[in-house]
Design an enzyme around this catalytic site. Structure first.
Site, PDB file in Angstrom:
ATOM      1  N   HIS A  61      -2.212  10.106  -7.416  1.00 15.11           N
ATOM      2  CA  HIS A  61      -2.407   8.741  -6.900  1.00 15.11           C
ATOM      3  C   HIS A  61      -1.153   8.254  -6.178  1.00 15.11           C
ATOM      4  CE1 HIS A  61      -4.456   4.608  -7.775  1.00 15.11           C
ATOM      5  NE2 HIS A  61      -3.790   4.575  -6.631  1.00 15.11           N
ATOM      6  N   HIS A  63       0.263   6.442  -2.364  1.00 13.71           N
ATOM      7  CA  HIS A  63      -0.011   5.789  -1.070  1.00 13.71           C
ATOM      8  C   HIS A  63       1.147   6.117  -0.130  1.00 13.71           C
ATOM      9  CE1 HIS A  63      -3.286   3.272  -2.788  1.00 13.71           C
ATOM     10  NE2 HIS A  63      -2.547   3.333  -3.881  1.00 13.71           N
ATOM     11  N   ARG A  65       1.187   5.803   3.189  1.00 17.26           N
ATOM     12  CA  ARG A  65       1.236   4.728   4.209  1.00 17.26           C
ATOM     13  C   ARG A  65       1.186   5.206   5.656  1.00 17.26           C
ATOM     14  NH1 ARG A  65      -0.263   1.124   0.625  1.00 17.26           N
ATOM     15  NH2 ARG A  65       1.328   0.225  -0.696  1.00 17.26           N
ATOM     16  N   ASN A  95      -6.279   4.104   1.836  1.00 18.25           N
ATOM     17  CA  ASN A  95      -6.276   2.676   2.241  1.00 18.25           C
ATOM     18  C   ASN A  95      -5.189   2.352   3.256  1.00 18.25           C
ATOM     19  OD1 ASN A  95      -4.277   3.076   0.276  1.00 18.25           O
ATOM     20  ND2 ASN A  95      -4.371   0.953  -0.420  1.00 18.25           N
ATOM     21  N   HIS A 180     -11.235   2.562  -7.853  1.00 19.58           N
ATOM     22  CA  HIS A 180     -10.420   1.388  -8.201  1.00 19.58           C
ATOM     23  C   HIS A 180     -11.392   0.426  -8.876  1.00 19.58           C
ATOM     24  CE1 HIS A 180      -7.226  -1.777  -7.516  1.00 19.58           C
ATOM     25  NE2 HIS A 180      -8.268  -2.464  -7.953  1.00 19.58           N
ATOM     26  N   HIS A 229      -5.924   4.225 -12.398  1.00 19.25           N
ATOM     27  CA  HIS A 229      -5.077   3.229 -13.067  1.00 19.25           C
ATOM     28  C   HIS A 229      -5.771   2.363 -14.131  1.00 19.25           C
ATOM     29  CE1 HIS A 229      -6.772   0.862  -9.818  1.00 19.25           C
ATOM     30  NE2 HIS A 229      -5.841   1.139  -8.930  1.00 19.25           N
ATOM     31  N   ASP A 300       0.408   5.843  -8.914  1.00 15.33           N
ATOM     32  CA  ASP A 300       0.010   4.772  -7.997  1.00 15.33           C
ATOM     33  C   ASP A 300       1.236   4.315  -7.195  1.00 15.33           C
ATOM     34  OD1 ASP A 300      -1.418   2.906  -6.584  1.00 15.33           O
ATOM     35  OD2 ASP A 300      -1.812   1.585  -8.291  1.00 15.33           O
ATOM     36  N   HIS A 304       6.037  -0.967  -0.697  1.00 14.84           N
ATOM     37  CA  HIS A 304       6.052  -2.062   0.282  1.00 14.84           C
ATOM     38  C   HIS A 304       7.521  -2.324   0.594  1.00 14.84           C
ATOM     39  CE1 HIS A 304       1.790  -3.020  -0.088  1.00 14.84           C
ATOM     40  NE2 HIS A 304       1.919  -2.850  -1.394  1.00 14.84           N
TER      41      HIS A 304
HETATM   42  C1  NCD Z   1      -1.995  -0.334  -3.909  1.00 13.18           C
HETATM   43  C2  NCD Z   1      -1.429  -0.340  -2.488  1.00 13.18           C
HETATM   44  O1  NCD Z   1      -0.519  -1.117  -2.197  1.00 13.18           O
HETATM   45  O2  NCD Z   1      -1.870   0.490  -1.681  1.00 13.18           O
HETATM   46  N1  NCD Z   1      -1.488  -1.472  -4.601  1.00 13.18           N
HETATM   47  C3  NCD Z   1      -1.464  -1.672  -5.934  1.00 13.18           C
HETATM   48  O3  NCD Z   1      -1.105  -2.776  -6.332  1.00 13.18           O
HETATM   49  N2  NCD Z   1      -1.765  -0.728  -6.781  1.00 13.18           N
HETATM   50  C4  NCD Z   1      -3.498  -0.326  -3.861  1.00 13.18           C
HETATM   51  C5  NCD Z   1      -4.166   0.046  -5.167  1.00 13.18           C
HETATM   52  O4  NCD Z   1      -3.934   1.118  -5.712  1.00 13.18           O
HETATM   53  O5  NCD Z   1      -4.965  -0.738  -5.679  1.00 13.18           O
HETATM   54 ZN    ZN Z   2      -3.304   2.916  -5.663  1.00 16.00          ZN
HETATM   55 ZN    ZN Z   3      -6.140   0.746  -6.885  1.00 15.36          ZN
END
Ligand code: NCD
Ligand code: ZN
Ligand code: ZN
Length: 437
Positions: A61, A63, A65, A95, A180, A229, A300, A304
C-alpha cells in the site's frame, strides 16, 4: 562469466517460520543456498554475526504520486525511501491526479516506473463505473484492483453497491481486490465540521459498516476481498468471522494505527491527519489484540508536501510517508514483546507475497530472489526531519527513538544499501512477476 556470488555468514536468519543462525549464498539475482556452515570459494563474504537477516519487505500500500503530483513524491524518491526502509517491493495505488483506471494509464504508469524505480514494483488498477471487467483483461499486468467506498485523496470513489458487486464478480479470484472501506454515506451523515478531531469526523462506525457491506457483496460474488488499512478491532473480527464462514477475506493494518492515537492526532495537527483517522487509545489497544488475525502490515505511504502538512488540521491533506518507519516501528513492537520476529516477517514479507501471488519473493529459500535486509536489532535511530529519502522529509514519528537499524539491503542479489548509503540508479527496479490467469 559466472554470476557474482555473495556469502552472508553467521546471520540470525529470520523467516515466517523460524529464526536460526546460518548462512545464505547469493548468486546473480537469486538465493542459491541457505543453511549452516556454507562455503563458497571466490564469493564476497559478509560477516553478519550479531545481525538479523530478513526477506526484503513487501509494502502492498504505497502512493507514489507519479504521474501527477511529483512535488509530493516520484518513482525514484518513493522507491529510494522503500530501500532505505528495507522494503524491496512496493505496490502503487491508483488515486493519482489522473487516476490509473484504463489500460492506457496502467501502461503509462508501468513505463514511468520502469524509468524511475530503484526497487521492484506492481501497480493497482482503480475501479470506476466504466471499467468493470478490465482487471480480468489486464491479468498479470496489475497487482490488484482498488475500490474506494469513501472519499479520500484523489478523485476515485465508487460508492455504489451494485458496482462493488459487479467489480467483485468480474475480477478473477487470483487478482486481489483491495478496498478503502469507509462508507461514503456514513461519512457524510456523521461528519462533524465543528470538530477538529478527525476521528470524530470519520468515526469507526463508517469503517465497520463498509467492511460489513464488502463481506456481504463478496459472499454474493463468490470471492474474497482485501480490506486496506483496517483501523478498528471490529473490522478485523468481522473479517475473521467471514473467513470462518468460508469467504476468503483478508486485511491489512498500518503501523500508524498501531502506534498513534486520536490523542496524538490532536497534538500533531496536520501531521496527524490520515484516512482512516487515528483512533482512541482503547481502540488502538484492541487492534493490537487482534494482530494474530491480520494478514499483512502495509504503510499506506501517502506523502504530501511538508508545507501542506504543516497547516492546521482543517486545511491539511490526509496521509503521510511511512516507508522509512515501517521496519523500525515493527522492531519496536518486537522489543516491547508484542510481536515475534517470525510474525514480523509473516506480516511484512511472506504474507504480502502470498496474498499477491508474487513469484520468487518473500522467502529465504533457494530459487527465490535475493531480496534481503540485514538489520542490527540493538542499534537505535532517532527519526529526524531532513534525514529521510521521501520528498516531504518528515513524518509524525519525528523524534522517536526506534530500534532495528537497517545495515544492508540486497535487491535481486545486488547490494544497494550499505550503512545508510544507497547506491542505485533510477530504472533498476523491475515489475514483479505476478500470477497470470
Ligand atoms: C491517501 C492518499 O493521500 O493518497 N491518504 C490517506 O489519508 N490515507 C489515500 C488513502 O489511502 O485513503
Ligand atoms: Zn492509501
Ligand atoms: Zn485508503
Amino acid at each position: 562469466m559466472a554470476a557474482p556470488r555473495t556469502l552472508i555468514r553467521n546471520a540470525q536468519v529470520v523467516t515466517a517460520l523460524s529464526s536460526e543462525r546460518g548462512d545464505v549464498l547469493i548468486q546473480g539475482e537469486r538465493i542459491v543456498a541457505a543453511g549452516a556452515g556454507l562455503s563458497a570459494p571466490g564469493a564476497t563474504i559478509v560477516d553478519a554475526a550479531g545481525l538479523l537477516l530478513l526477506p526484503g519487505l513487501i509494502d502492498a500500500h504505497v502512493h507514489v504520486r507519479e504521474p501527477g503530483a511529483v512535488e509530493k513524491e516520484d518513482w525514484t524518491s518513493a522507491t529510494r525511501a522503500a530501500l532505505a526502509g528495507g522494503v524491496t517491493t512496493i505496490f502503487d495505488m491508483p488515486n493519482n491526479a489522473t487516476p490509473t483506471v484504463t489500460a492506457e494509464r496502467v501502461a503509462e504508469k508501468l513505463d514511468i516506473a520502469a524509468r524511475g524505480a530503484v526497487c521492484d514494483y506492481g501497480v493497482y488498477l482503480g475501479a470506476t463505473s466504466k471499467n468493470v471487467g478490465l482487471a480480468a483483461r489486464l491479468g498479470g499486468e496489475i497487482a490488484g484492483l482498488k475500490i474506494y467506498l469513501g472519499s479520500t485523496t484523489g478523485p476515485l470513489l465508487t460508492d455504489d453497491w451494485r458496482l462493488l458487486y459487479d467489480h467483485l464478480r468480474s475480477t478473477p479470484e487470483v487478482i486481489p481486490v483491495a478496498v478503502h472501506a469507509e462508507d461514503e454515506q456514513c461519512l457524510r451523515a456523521f461528519q462533524d465540521t465543528s470538530a477538529s478531531d478527525h476521528n470524530r469526523n470519520r468515526p469507526p462506525i463508517c469503517a465497520e459498516l463498509a467492511v460489513h457491506h464488502v463481506i456481504t457483496a463478496a459472499r454474493a460474488a463468490g470471492r474474497g476481498a482485501h480490506i486496506a488499512h483496517a483501523s478498528t478491532a471490529r473490522e478485523v473480527s468481522l473479517i475473521q468471522q467471514a473467513r470462518q464462514e468460508g469467504i476468503p477475506m483478508t486485511c491489512e493494518v498500518c503501523p500508524h494505527h498501531l502506534f498513534l492515537t486520536s490523542e496524538d492526532a490532536l497534538l500533531l495537527g496536520g501531521w496527524g491527519k490520515v484516512n482512516p483517522p487515528l483512533r482512541e487509545p482503547g481502540e488502538v489497544q484492541a487492534l493490537w489484540e487482534q494482530l494474530a488475525c491480520v494478514d499483512i502490515v502495509a504503510t499506506d505511504h501517502a506523502p504530501h508536501r511538508s508545507e501542506e502538512k504543516d497547516h492546521a488540521y482543517e486545511q491539511a491533506p490526509s496521509g503521510f510517508s511511512g516507508l522509512e518507519t515501517l521496519l523500525p516501528l515493527m522492531f519496536l513492537a518486537v522489543r516491547e514483546g508484542r510481536l515475534s520476529l517470525q510474525h514480523l516477517v509473516r506480516l511484512t514479507s511472506t504474507g504480502p507475497a502470498n496474498l499477491f501471488h508474487t513469484h520468487r519473493k518473500g522467502r529465504i529459500t533457494p530459487g527465490y530472489d535475493a531480496d534481503l535486509v540485514l538489520v542490527d536489532p540493538a542499534a537505535t535511530r532517532v527519526i529526524r526531519a531532513g534525514a529521510l529519502q521521501t520528498k516531504p522529509n518528515d513524518t509524525p514519528f519525528r523524534g522517536w527513538h526506534l530500534p532495528g537499524r537497517v545495515i544492508a539491503v540486497w535487491r535481486r542479489g545486488e547490494r544497494v544499501l550499505t550503512d545508510g548509503i544507497l547506491t542505485v540508479e533510477p530504472g533498476t527496479g523491475k515489475p514483479v512477476a505476478l500470477a497470470t490467469l
